[in-house]
Design a protein around this motif. Sequence first.
Motif, mmCIF file in Angstrom:
data_model
loop_
_atom_site.group_PDB
_atom_site.id
_atom_site.type_symbol
_atom_site.label_atom_id
_atom_site.label_comp_id
_atom_site.label_asym_id
_atom_site.label_seq_id
_atom_site.Cartn_x
_atom_site.Cartn_y
_atom_site.Cartn_z
ATOM 1 N N ASN A 141 1.327 111.511 76.842
ATOM 2 C CA ASN A 141 1.598 110.482 75.850
ATOM 3 C C ASN A 141 2.751 110.908 74.942
ATOM 4 O OD1 ASN A 141 1.257 108.594 73.573
ATOM 5 N ND2 ASN A 141 -0.633 108.070 74.662
ATOM 6 N N SER A 142 3.567 109.940 74.557
ATOM 7 C CA SER A 142 4.742 110.242 73.748
ATOM 8 C C SER A 142 4.401 110.403 72.269
ATOM 9 C CB SER A 142 5.780 109.126 73.903
ATOM 10 O OG SER A 142 5.252 107.889 73.477
ATOM 11 N N MET A 143 3.148 110.147 71.877
ATOM 12 C CA MET A 143 2.762 110.291 70.488
ATOM 13 C C MET A 143 1.527 111.181 70.394
ATOM 14 S SD MET A 143 2.119 107.334 67.591
ATOM 15 C CE MET A 143 0.644 106.657 68.357
ATOM 16 N N ASN A 163 -4.770 116.548 55.927
ATOM 17 C CA ASN A 163 -3.450 116.212 56.456
ATOM 18 C C ASN A 163 -3.543 115.606 57.846
ATOM 19 O OD1 ASN A 163 -2.158 117.286 54.176
ATOM 20 N ND2 ASN A 163 -2.251 119.351 55.027
ATOM 21 N N CYS A 164 -2.659 114.661 58.102
ATOM 22 C CA CYS A 164 -2.553 114.038 59.421
ATOM 23 C C CYS A 164 -1.078 113.967 59.786
ATOM 24 C CB CYS A 164 -3.173 112.638 59.388
ATOM 25 S SG CYS A 164 -3.056 111.724 60.940
ATOM 26 N N THR A 165 -0.689 114.694 60.827
ATOM 27 C CA THR A 165 0.706 114.749 61.255
ATOM 28 C C THR A 165 0.881 113.953 62.547
ATOM 29 O OG1 THR A 165 0.976 116.949 60.281
ATOM 30 C CG2 THR A 165 2.622 116.248 61.880
ATOM 31 N N VAL A 166 1.796 112.999 62.513
ATOM 32 C CA VAL A 166 2.070 112.144 63.670
ATOM 33 C C VAL A 166 3.418 112.527 64.249
ATOM 34 C CG1 VAL A 166 2.308 109.774 64.490
ATOM 35 C CG2 VAL A 166 0.771 110.289 62.574
ATOM 36 N N SER A 167 3.417 112.898 65.525
ATOM 37 C CA SER A 167 4.660 113.252 66.212
ATOM 38 C C SER A 167 4.893 112.268 67.346
ATOM 39 C CB SER A 167 4.580 114.682 66.763
ATOM 40 O OG SER A 167 4.405 115.615 65.719
ATOM 41 N N SER A 176 0.736 102.521 61.099
ATOM 42 C CA SER A 176 -0.462 102.075 60.390
ATOM 43 C C SER A 176 -1.501 103.176 60.520
ATOM 44 C CB SER A 176 -0.996 100.771 60.987
ATOM 45 O OG SER A 176 -0.057 99.724 60.808
ATOM 46 N N VAL A 177 -1.893 103.760 59.387
ATOM 47 C CA VAL A 177 -2.783 104.919 59.389
ATOM 48 C C VAL A 177 -4.110 104.546 58.733
ATOM 49 C CG1 VAL A 177 -3.090 107.299 58.623
ATOM 50 C CG2 VAL A 177 -0.830 106.486 59.309
ATOM 51 N N TYR A 178 -5.195 104.928 59.376
ATOM 52 C CA TYR A 178 -6.524 104.659 58.872
ATOM 53 C C TYR A 178 -7.310 105.967 58.817
ATOM 54 C CZ TYR A 178 -5.110 99.987 60.389
ATOM 55 O OH TYR A 178 -4.419 98.818 60.591
ATOM 56 N N TRP A 179 -8.054 106.139 57.744
ATOM 57 C CA TRP A 179 -8.955 107.278 57.617
ATOM 58 C C TRP A 179 -10.382 106.746 57.603
ATOM 59 C CZ3 TRP A 179 -7.556 112.414 57.445
ATOM 60 C CH2 TRP A 179 -6.207 112.696 57.226
ATOM 61 N N PHE A 180 -11.257 107.368 58.354
ATOM 62 C CA PHE A 180 -12.650 107.000 58.245
ATOM 63 C C PHE A 180 -13.532 108.228 58.390
ATOM 64 C CE2 PHE A 180 -11.419 106.437 62.629
ATOM 65 C CZ PHE A 180 -12.479 106.933 63.381
ATOM 66 N N ARG A 181 -14.718 108.113 57.831
ATOM 67 C CA ARG A 181 -15.644 109.254 57.743
ATOM 68 C C ARG A 181 -16.914 108.977 58.523
ATOM 69 N NH1 ARG A 181 -20.014 110.722 54.398
ATOM 70 N NH2 ARG A 181 -19.843 108.712 53.340
ATOM 71 N N HIS A 182 -17.363 110.003 59.213
ATOM 72 C CA HIS A 182 -18.644 109.942 59.919
ATOM 73 C C HIS A 182 -19.535 111.057 59.381
ATOM 74 C CE1 HIS A 182 -21.126 110.425 63.844
ATOM 75 N NE2 HIS A 182 -21.689 109.564 63.006
ATOM 76 N N ASP A 183 -20.645 110.666 58.715
ATOM 77 C CA ASP A 183 -21.527 111.688 58.156
ATOM 78 C C ASP A 183 -22.517 112.142 59.201
ATOM 79 O OD1 ASP A 183 -23.528 109.769 58.286
ATOM 80 O OD2 ASP A 183 -23.239 109.143 56.208
ATOM 81 N N CYS A 234 -8.482 110.682 61.395
ATOM 82 C CA CYS A 234 -7.234 109.976 61.145
ATOM 83 C C CYS A 234 -6.891 109.145 62.385
ATOM 84 C CB CYS A 234 -6.128 110.987 60.842
ATOM 85 S SG CYS A 234 -4.467 110.294 60.779
ATOM 86 N N ALA A 235 -6.722 107.841 62.208
ATOM 87 C CA ALA A 235 -6.358 106.955 63.306
ATOM 88 C C ALA A 235 -4.977 106.378 63.036
ATOM 89 C CB ALA A 235 -7.388 105.837 63.459
ATOM 90 N N VAL A 236 -4.094 106.461 64.017
ATOM 91 C CA VAL A 236 -2.714 106.021 63.849
ATOM 92 C C VAL A 236 -2.407 104.926 64.867
ATOM 93 C CG1 VAL A 236 -0.301 106.712 63.812
ATOM 94 C CG2 VAL A 236 -2.060 108.316 63.055
ATOM 95 N N ALA A 237 -1.995 103.776 64.360
ATOM 96 C CA ALA A 237 -1.598 102.664 65.218
ATOM 97 C C ALA A 237 -0.081 102.558 65.207
ATOM 98 C CB ALA A 237 -2.232 101.366 64.727
ATOM 99 N N SER A 238 0.514 102.665 66.401
ATOM 100 C CA SER A 238 1.975 102.597 66.507
ATOM 101 C C SER A 238 2.360 102.296 67.938
ATOM 102 C CB SER A 238 2.600 103.916 66.053
ATOM 103 O OG SER A 238 4.006 103.873 66.154
ATOM 104 N N CYS A 239 3.399 101.517 68.102
ATOM 105 C CA CYS A 239 3.940 101.217 69.441
ATOM 106 C C CYS A 239 2.891 100.589 70.353
ATOM 107 C CB CYS A 239 4.506 102.478 70.080
ATOM 108 S SG CYS A 239 5.776 103.277 69.102
ATOM 109 N N GLY A 240 2.010 99.776 69.801
ATOM 110 C CA GLY A 240 1.036 99.070 70.613
ATOM 111 C C GLY A 240 -0.165 99.888 71.032
ATOM 112 N N GLU A 241 -0.391 101.058 70.439
ATOM 113 C CA GLU A 241 -1.546 101.862 70.790
ATOM 114 C C GLU A 241 -2.109 102.545 69.552
ATOM 115 O OE1 GLU A 241 -0.663 105.090 73.382
ATOM 116 O OE2 GLU A 241 1.186 105.619 72.360
#
Length: 310
Positions: A141-143, A163-167, A176-183, A234-241
């Motif tokens: 994957n390119s990301m 921290n969340c680093t997107v390459s 589009s970045v989303y943070w969510f927590r699972h206890d 950390c969930a990152v939405a970009s380029c259709g994925e």
Amino acid sequence: MRMYWTNILFNAILGLAVTNDVTQPDPMVVTHLGRSVSLTCFCPSEMIKSVLWLKQTFGQKPLLMASSYHYSQESSYFNNFIKDFNRTKRLRVKRAEDSFNLTFIETEPGDSATYYCAALKINEIIIAEGTVLIVKGSDSNSMSVLQQPVSESVQPGESVTLNCTVSTETCEGEHSVYWFRHDSGESPPGIIYTNGDRSGQCMKSPESGSPTQSCVYNLPKRNLSLSDTGTYYCAVASCGEILFGNGTKLDVGGNQSNPLLLIVISFLTTAVILSVIINVIFCMRMKRSQCEHCAGTVDYTLYENEEVTM
């Protein structure tokens, strides 16, 4: 048919409920691109007329996927999912007496979302707590998404920054970045922050000719309490994925020991031990003194008795 279900959903929204009539045992399912995975839904109530599956992509409204009458093996499909159910057969639902399971024959990046199983009664819709499906991309994957730190242990009242680093190589621009927590309990993961606090730095790789661009997003957590314990994704939405990080496990007030508390405990323990030793020595000396006094008194009495006898 689509208009019928739209009206049902709209009219029943006031009767929305979350009960044990419909349950999804898996709050989160993680799989890899191209693999098969099934989402389980139990609906044993006899009062249920029909059951549904809905998909909610992060930041978007839920979409109806499929429905089936409670005692029927036939299902109806909706929206853009019709092709995946009928033509490509990539999606499948299986109706049983007490369950209505959704299966992905071959997962795609766009399958990452929250899936809700719902049941329709006479005047209400009962929705389960949902299952978050995370589809991890392949190595080519390119990301990529990297979360730091992997784990962190802090005390209540302290602060930490996740921290969340997107390459990415082929897709530049905003993410589009989303943070969510699972206890650790039974509750499903929930979004806690959208478009996380961006560091403001998206930079090209220093290597000559490299198309790689890296962006860093931060999630500051201040004045932490025990309720903040859990795994943060950390969930990152970009380029259709959508891609997900591996998560950061945050332990608030875990097994770490408070240094001040250890000092106090050590001081009190030492004081108690010294007190016991001093008391023992004091008692021994008092006992010895009393014995010597008694011995002297007995000898003097005997001596007086001897003089009287003579």
